[in-house]
Design a protein around this motif. Structure first.
Motif, PDB file in Angstrom:
ATOM      1  N   TYR A 185       0.823  -1.217   0.000  1.00 54.15           N
ATOM      2  CA  TYR A 185       0.000   0.000   0.000  1.00 54.15           C
ATOM      3  C   TYR A 185       0.853   1.262   0.000  1.00 54.15           C
ATOM      4  O   TYR A 185       0.444   2.299  -0.525  1.00 54.15           O
ATOM      5  CB  TYR A 185      -0.916  -0.011   1.218  1.00 54.15           C
ATOM      6  CG  TYR A 185      -2.196  -0.790   1.025  1.00 54.15           C
ATOM      7  CD1 TYR A 185      -3.312  -0.211   0.434  1.00 54.15           C
ATOM      8  CD2 TYR A 185      -2.278  -2.123   1.417  1.00 54.15           C
ATOM      9  CE1 TYR A 185      -4.484  -0.928   0.246  1.00 54.15           C
ATOM     10  CE2 TYR A 185      -3.446  -2.851   1.232  1.00 54.15           C
ATOM     11  CZ  TYR A 185      -4.544  -2.249   0.648  1.00 54.15           C
ATOM     12  OH  TYR A 185      -5.709  -2.967   0.459  1.00 54.15           O
ATOM     13  N   LYS A 186       2.047   1.197   0.556  1.00 55.14           N
ATOM     14  CA  LYS A 186       2.912   2.372   0.613  1.00 55.14           C
ATOM     15  C   LYS A 186       3.350   2.822  -0.782  1.00 55.14           C
ATOM     16  O   LYS A 186       3.786   3.954  -0.957  1.00 55.14           O
ATOM     17  CB  LYS A 186       4.139   2.094   1.493  1.00 55.14           C
ATOM     18  CG  LYS A 186       5.061   1.025   0.947  1.00 55.14           C
ATOM     19  CD  LYS A 186       6.121   0.615   1.959  1.00 55.14           C
ATOM     20  CE  LYS A 186       7.104   1.739   2.240  1.00 55.14           C
ATOM     21  NZ  LYS A 186       8.184   1.296   3.162  1.00 55.14           N
ATOM     22  N   TYR A 187       3.209   1.914  -1.778  1.00 54.38           N
ATOM     23  CA  TYR A 187       3.586   2.241  -3.148  1.00 54.38           C
ATOM     24  C   TYR A 187       2.372   2.506  -4.044  1.00 54.38           C
ATOM     25  O   TYR A 187       2.519   2.720  -5.242  1.00 54.38           O
ATOM     26  CB  TYR A 187       4.420   1.107  -3.760  1.00 54.38           C
ATOM     27  CG  TYR A 187       5.669   0.806  -2.966  1.00 54.38           C
ATOM     28  CD1 TYR A 187       6.695   1.740  -2.854  1.00 54.38           C
ATOM     29  CD2 TYR A 187       5.820  -0.415  -2.315  1.00 54.38           C
ATOM     30  CE1 TYR A 187       7.846   1.465  -2.115  1.00 54.38           C
ATOM     31  CE2 TYR A 187       6.962  -0.704  -1.573  1.00 54.38           C
ATOM     32  CZ  TYR A 187       7.968   0.239  -1.479  1.00 54.38           C
ATOM     33  OH  TYR A 187       9.096  -0.027  -0.748  1.00 54.38           O
ATOM     34  N   GLY A 188       1.191   2.477  -3.467  1.00 50.47           N
ATOM     35  CA  GLY A 188      -0.013   2.782  -4.216  1.00 50.47           C
ATOM     36  C   GLY A 188      -0.766   1.551  -4.691  1.00 50.47           C
ATOM     37  O   GLY A 188      -0.199   0.460  -4.840  1.00 50.47           O
ATOM     38  N   LEU A 189      -2.070   1.741  -4.932  1.00 46.62           N
ATOM     39  CA  LEU A 189      -2.924   0.647  -5.419  1.00 46.62           C
ATOM     40  C   LEU A 189      -2.626   0.326  -6.881  1.00 46.62           C
ATOM     41  O   LEU A 189      -2.370   1.237  -7.677  1.00 46.62           O
ATOM     42  CB  LEU A 189      -4.398   1.023  -5.285  1.00 46.62           C
ATOM     43  CG  LEU A 189      -5.007   1.027  -3.885  1.00 46.62           C
ATOM     44  CD1 LEU A 189      -6.365   1.721  -3.917  1.00 46.62           C
ATOM     45  CD2 LEU A 189      -5.154  -0.392  -3.374  1.00 46.62           C
TER      46      LEU A 189
END
Length: 299
Positions: A185-189
């Motif tokens: 999630y820290k890198y985006g969906l």
């Protein structure tokens, strides 16, 4: 073996040939898209005199092209006689093309043209019904020679796709292709996901010193994640839900699914759960599963 029995079988070069034609508005575009999804190389409105050349080129591709479908309509005014000649020529060369003819009643065709607000290709300065009648008369000889005639009057798009899949599909082409994608999630969906599963409710192996530098593909991390309270029940229930969703996708003609499984960094929990879920789904008939770990290896 008769000509009818050999039609649609690949010749010695391994190339299978289909010709899709019929009335304008009867569903040729839907048929073309369906054949593409089934793995056919589809060409729309190729001049009849070039069909045999294209098939020969496909035969020379040494397995790269094994199924060729040509979609034809009356935009080529002389195509009826030319196409019949081409079909006979392909027969003589041993390709045995299958001819799919699509039709519908006049009132349904009129309604479809009115919905898209387009004129009929043979309408000219006359009425829409005049163009439909002229085309129907022109195509009568081809209809009589077709291997399969499908009346799309009462069919939805999904029902038409199902009929084409029954005739032109193979076991492998009709599989539901599932991609199980782990991510952080820290890198985006992931933008292309159909479903997103959040597994951050499970304890994070990152906080276990001896597991921090390992990944969800390592046995120690996998065992840690899958033996946590609720993990097995979660997998069982989600797998049951995916069976239900997958069956609905197949009924609607959708044969691709991307399932995203996310944790904080995409290294431990999501990887282990994605691998286990893919293992369970791969045991189902009619399903081809692959696993992609998007963020594995990121710092």
């Amino acid at each position: 073996m008769t000509d009818e029995e050999t039609r649609g079988r690949p010749d010695k070069s391994g190339v299978e040939v289909a010709v899709v034609t019929g009335l304008s508005g009867a569903g040729r575009s839907t048929a073309a898209k369906c054949l593409e999804d089934l793995g056919w190389f589809v060409v729309d409105n190729l001049p009849p005199e070039l069909i045999a050349t294209m098939v020969e080129l496909g035969a020379q591709a040494r397995g790269v092209i094994t199924k060729v479908a040509v979609v034809m309509d009356v935009r080529s005014r002389a195509f009826t006689d030319d196409l019949a000649s081409v079909i006979r020529d392909l027969d003589a060369r041993g390709y045995k093309p299958r001819v799919l003819f699509l039709e519908a009643t006049d009132d349904v065709l009129i309604r479809r043209f009115e919905q898209v607000r387009r004129s009929h290709p043979m309408q000219a300065d006359g009425r829409l019904i005049d163009g439909i009648k002229a085309e129907r008369d022109l195509l009568t000889p081809l209809r009589e020679e077709a291997d399969l005639v499908v009346d799309t009057t009462g069919l939805s798009v999904h029902q038409l796709r199902a009929k084409i899949e029954d005739v032109f599909g193979t076991e492998s082409s009709l599989q539901t292709r599932v991609t199980v994608l782990s991510f952080g999630y820290k890198y985006g969906l992931p933008m292309d996901s159909d479903l997103v599963m959040d597994v951050r409710f499970l304890p994070n192996p990152f906080w276990i010193p001896e597991l921090r530098d390992q990944t969800g593909k390592d046995p120690e991390v996998r065992n840690y994640v899958l033996t946590q309270e609720g993990a097995d029940e979660f997998l069982d229930r989600y797998h049951d839900l995916l069976r239900l969703i997958g069956a609905g996708y197949r009924r609607e003609g959708k044969r691709y699914m991307t399932l995203a499984v996310g944790c904080t960094g995409g290294k431990h929990r999501s990887v282990a759960i994605a691998e286990e879920l893919a293992r369970r789904m791969s045991t189902e008939d009619g399903t081809a599963v692959k696993v992609v770990h998007r963020d594995l290896g990121r710092e």
